[in-house]
Design a protein around this motif. Sequence first.
Motif, PDB file in Angstrom:
ATOM      1  N   UNK A 175     -12.583  12.303   5.543  1.00 42.18           N
ATOM      2  CA  UNK A 175     -12.985  11.150   5.006  1.00 42.18           C
ATOM      3  C   UNK A 175     -13.628   9.966   5.661  1.00 42.18           C
ATOM      4  N   UNK A 176     -13.888   9.992   6.766  1.00 42.92           N
ATOM      5  CA  UNK A 176     -15.193   8.807   7.337  1.00 42.92           C
ATOM      6  C   UNK A 176     -17.209   9.371   7.257  1.00 42.92           C
ATOM      7  N   UNK A 177     -16.978  10.801   6.983  1.00 38.74           N
ATOM      8  CA  UNK A 177     -18.022  10.944   7.320  1.00 38.74           C
ATOM      9  C   UNK A 177     -19.277  10.495   6.160  1.00 38.74           C
ATOM     10  N   UNK A 178     -18.992  10.158   5.434  1.00 39.51           N
ATOM     11  CA  UNK A 178     -19.943   9.171   4.470  1.00 39.51           C
ATOM     12  C   UNK A 178     -20.382  11.107   3.714  1.00 39.51           C
ATOM     13  N   UNK A 179     -19.634  12.004   3.504  1.00 35.78           N
ATOM     14  CA  UNK A 179     -20.578  12.438   2.608  1.00 35.78           C
ATOM     15  C   UNK A 179     -19.732  13.695   2.237  1.00 35.78           C
ATOM     16  N   UNK A 210     -14.510  15.878  -1.527  1.00 35.62           N
ATOM     17  CA  UNK A 210     -13.862  15.987  -1.900  1.00 35.62           C
ATOM     18  C   UNK A 210     -12.983  17.140  -1.110  1.00 35.62           C
ATOM     19  N   UNK A 211     -11.708  17.200  -1.035  1.00 36.70           N
ATOM     20  CA  UNK A 211     -10.676  17.878  -0.525  1.00 36.70           C
ATOM     21  C   UNK A 211      -9.824  18.786  -0.977  1.00 36.70           C
ATOM     22  N   UNK A 240      -8.572   8.501   0.933  1.00 38.77           N
ATOM     23  CA  UNK A 240      -9.377   7.759   0.180  1.00 38.77           C
ATOM     24  C   UNK A 240     -10.178   9.037  -0.317  1.00 38.77           C
ATOM     25  N   UNK A 241     -10.160  10.251  -0.300  1.00 37.73           N
ATOM     26  CA  UNK A 241     -10.882  11.163  -0.815  1.00 37.73           C
ATOM     27  C   UNK A 241      -9.908  11.486  -2.094  1.00 37.73           C
ATOM     28  N   UNK A 242     -10.464  12.804  -2.523  1.00 37.17           N
ATOM     29  CA  UNK A 242      -9.447  13.208  -3.938  1.00 37.17           C
ATOM     30  C   UNK A 242      -8.786  14.204  -2.977  1.00 37.17           C
ATOM     31  N   UNK A 269     -18.020  22.036  -7.961  1.00 42.37           N
ATOM     32  CA  UNK A 269     -19.459  21.769  -8.541  1.00 42.37           C
ATOM     33  C   UNK A 269     -19.794  21.221  -9.104  1.00 42.37           C
ATOM     34  N   UNK A 270     -18.177  19.910  -9.190  1.00 41.08           N
ATOM     35  CA  UNK A 270     -18.547  18.333  -9.417  1.00 41.08           C
ATOM     36  C   UNK A 270     -19.353  17.729  -9.184  1.00 41.08           C
ATOM     37  N   UNK A 271     -20.997  17.627  -9.662  1.00 37.63           N
ATOM     38  CA  UNK A 271     -21.666  17.080  -9.722  1.00 37.63           C
ATOM     39  C   UNK A 271     -21.757  15.284  -8.768  1.00 37.63           C
ATOM     40  N   UNK A 272     -20.393  14.504  -8.547  1.00 34.41           N
ATOM     41  CA  UNK A 272     -20.106  13.720  -7.989  1.00 34.41           C
ATOM     42  C   UNK A 272     -18.470  14.105  -7.986  1.00 34.41           C
ATOM     43  N   UNK A 273     -17.726  14.336  -6.689  1.00 34.93           N
ATOM     44  CA  UNK A 273     -16.117  14.642  -7.271  1.00 34.93           C
ATOM     45  C   UNK A 273     -16.187  12.950  -6.596  1.00 34.93           C
TER      46      UNK A 273
END
Length: 397
Positions: free
Chosen positions: A86-90, A93-94, A142-144, A241-245
Amino acid sequence: MYRTLLNRSCLSQIFPRVNIHLSTPKVEEATSSKDVQQKSSTSTNDEVKFDYKNKTGIIQLNKPKALNALSLSMIEKIYPKMKEWESDGKTELVIVKSTIPKAFCAGGDIKAIMNKTAEGNKHAEEFFRKEYTLNYLTGNYKLPYVAIINGITMGGGVGLSVHGPFRIATETTTIAMPETAIGLFPDVGGSHFLPRLSNNLGVFLGLTGYRLRGIDVLHAGFATHFVPTNRLEEVERKLVEIPKANYNSVKDVLDKSSESVNSHASFSLQDQLPLINRVFSIDTKNVETILERLKSDGSDFALKQLATLEKMSPTSLKLTFEQLKRGQKLDLKDCLIMEYRLAQNTMIGHDFYEGVRAVLVDKDNKPQWKPNSLKNVSDKEIEDYFKKPSSNEDLQI
């Protein structure tokens, strides 16, 4: 939760056999974000595996003999890894899923909790505290967060999925919250999501432990999408494979991949919804009234639910009903704080140990509840369950 405990039910077939893990492995040190960005990094511990592909963190529950019954050590691995991603900035998606087709997570390792609590309740306190903290994280991530809930999903497995924004059911999914059969209550945030289901369906499910299967899981609202098992790999690949999840791009992939309820049979409880909505109304005065209404209705369905409820812990039935009443007005955080109090007080009572003995240990399915009737469970006794135990702190989340 049965919660987490979630391997629970008054019938032995509802409870998959669980192995007891009394030792708690040390939490594996988190992989650095640099290492985790490699094309694929996999942790091969016994209970949980972690993969990382194309900015997607993948959690795999991997305790097949116990149908992924949730243990404290599993929670202690999952939580820090989710926080790291959640916090690594990279990570974008989980995904959480199972390594076996039979179950996503059949509940919590109840017998282990019972054994530990007999030694002083410390294990149960820690288990519930960390499990509920993980439930809160999934509900505020904070992530999908995508949960693939194929196979058996009960108690703790529901808590690990239902609070997230995306839940994929399959034709093999079986959902249930059968805690009242072992002297517990539907926890892991059950007080938040159950009273928010339409047609008072959550009250019905929480009291009876009724099992929903396949497309019914989508009809009821536990799942947000439905994908046949033979297409799960394809859908997971599309997600990775989503370019920007982000929330919208993940939802778009799932919406396009999910099968519509219109392409399947109607909700199996469709014809019973008017009865459920009326009989199990959350505005009903008490549980006794629900049983009276079922008896008065007299239909086969009503009488079957009446017979089921008469086998449950009377204390658990009243506790669950009051829990759901209060939960409908609380946010997830306050629901989990309330449930943490209930869990600690339940651990010092009689019915939880008796229910686990009858269903999971001796397996005679003849629990001797105390009190053994609804009329002997006082309102004061139920109210006391909602008080903070003097020896414990409230849940901090």
